[in-house]
Design a protein around this motif. Structure first.
Motif, PDB file in Angstrom:
ATOM      1  N   UNK A 273       5.309  10.976  -2.738  1.00 61.49           N
ATOM      2  CA  UNK A 273       5.711  11.722  -3.931  1.00 61.49           C
ATOM      3  C   UNK A 273       6.248  10.782  -5.007  1.00 61.49           C
ATOM      4  N   UNK A 274       6.951   9.754  -4.595  1.00 62.58           N
ATOM      5  CA  UNK A 274       7.446   8.778  -5.563  1.00 62.58           C
ATOM      6  C   UNK A 274       6.281   8.064  -6.245  1.00 62.58           C
ATOM      7  N   UNK A 275       5.284   7.675  -5.464  1.00 58.32           N
ATOM      8  CA  UNK A 275       4.118   6.978  -6.007  1.00 58.32           C
ATOM      9  C   UNK A 275       3.376   7.838  -7.033  1.00 58.32           C
ATOM     10  N   UNK A 276       3.316   9.135  -6.768  1.00 60.46           N
ATOM     11  CA  UNK A 276       2.613  10.049  -7.677  1.00 60.46           C
ATOM     12  C   UNK A 276       3.507  10.573  -8.796  1.00 60.46           C
ATOM     13  N   UNK A 277       4.779  10.184  -8.787  1.00 62.12           N
ATOM     14  CA  UNK A 277       5.682  10.631  -9.840  1.00 62.12           C
ATOM     15  C   UNK A 277       5.996  12.102  -9.789  1.00 62.12           C
TER      16      UNK A 277
END
Length: 374
Positions: free
Chosen positions: A167-171
């Motif tokens: 989720x962090x990678x996809x913002x």
């Protein structure tokens, strides 16, 4: 919404019941009138998914009244113009509920496409206890569609580093896991354990026994589906005390059909006070289970949308710790509330950094690559 059960029913009724609340003091049952400028009336149901013949194809307003839902009806909900779509079953239907429910024969919806076409901002998981595979599957659909994800059930998504990284990678914002009711057995038990510690009383032994009559309790008659729920509730209470695991028992104990959506919780705490004097506490709590969590989820959804607006990706530490039993990081409930208020005021950080994504949603091929890379 994924799952149109009792919790979804109370959530949808709550949107209708509090829709016209504006400024001033919050009415009973509502923790926040406004979160970052978003009122309850700003939340709309955009899509819903279920697997049972009684609900799939129905308007959400009708589906929340279908079997096996048995929660309290406190608001009239007009037709929403949103039909319940056929979701994927996976492990979302337990052995005992299979005996009384019929799966829909309608074709399975393309969940990612539906979420994109309806411009859904936040996907709320109300799947049954023990639906590990289904929870992970829908979390991936949120990534593909560019939605924030609020995990209300005791399956570990936000509390796992691999899912937080995705989720962090996809913002995209993530709030979880396992919703903590407004005044439920777990938060009462947590606060009492914290009180013992603050007042110099050593907690030696404690139990929390819960039973109720909704489908959640029926699902938990399967001991293997109960495991994650038991872990979530136990860890939540133990995070507030130094008691050893052998001296703490927290978990549902039985299904009593005539209780419907009511839950009864019995808590006993045995401690040692001044001069090694015994101090014991017993408490019984009676609640309507689903309305007890709906206001918390309404706040979680608004915090997730606020994070989307601010382009904050990853697990939201403050809101997760305040709204959920098993967040990525445990705090006392007072500190969790302060962190959440700070997030609302100042746009506090998630577990990672602010998103550098150019636009929503996340491309499907990017999400698939994330899945392939584990």
């Amino acid at each position: 919404m994924v799952g149109v059960g009792n919790c979804a029913s109370s959530f949808v009724q709550g949107l209708a019941y509090y829709r016209h609340v504006r400024g001033g003091k919050a009415p009973p049952g509502l923790m926040n009138v406004s979160i970052g400028g978003y009122r309850v009336g700003d939340v709309e149901i955009s899509a819903a998914f279920d697997i049972t013949a009684e609900k799939v194809g129905q308007d959400v307003a009708q589906a929340i009244l279908a079997r096996p839902n048995n929660t309290r009806r406190f608001a009239e909900v007009a037709p929403l113009g949103v039909r319940v779509e056929r979701g994927r079953t996976l492990d979302g239907l337990g052995r005992y509920l299979k005996e009384e429910l019929t799966e829909s024969e309608r074709p399975e919806a393309d969940v990612t496409r539906v979420l994109r076409e309806t411009r859904t901002h936040v996907l709320v998981s109300y799947l049954p206890v023990g639906a590990q595979l289904a929870s992970e599957w829908y979390a991936m659909r949120a990534l593909e569609a560019g939605c924030a994800f609020v995990n209300c059930i005791p399956v570990f998504i936000a509390s796992r580093a691999d899912w937080r990284r995705r989720f962090e990678h996809c913002g995209l914002p993530l709030i979880g896991d396992d919703v903590k009711s407004q005044v439920g057995a777990t938060i009462v038990h947590r606060i009492l354990a914290h009180l013992f510690a603050e007042r110099g009383v050593r907690l030696d032994r404690s139990y929390q026994l819960n039973f109720g009559g909704n489908s959640d309790f029926k699902n938990m008659l399967e001991r293997e589906r109960l495991e994650s729920k038991k872990v979530s509730k136990t860890q939540s209470v133990m995070s507030q005390t130094e008691i050893d695991s052998d001296s703490m028992h927290v978990g549902p104990s039985d299904h009593v059909a005539w209780l419907t959506d009511r839950k009864w919780a019995y808590i006993r705490m045995e401690g040692t006070a001044f001069g090694d004097t015994p101090l014991n506490l017993e408490l019984k709590l009676e609640v309507w289970d689903s309305p007890n969590s709906a206001g918390v989820v309404i706040d979680a959804v608004r915090c997730a949308k606020l994070a989307l607006d601010r382009r904050i990706g990853g697990a939201l530490i403050g809101p997760s710790s305040y709204f959920m039993k098993s967040p990525p990081q445990q705090f006392s409930d007072d500190e969790a509330r302060r962190l959440t208020q700070r997030f609302i005021r100042n746009g506090g950080r998630a577990s990672g950094s602010r998103s550098s994504r150019r636009d929503y949603p996340v491309p499907v091929d990017q999400a698939r690559q994330l899945r392939a890379n584990g």
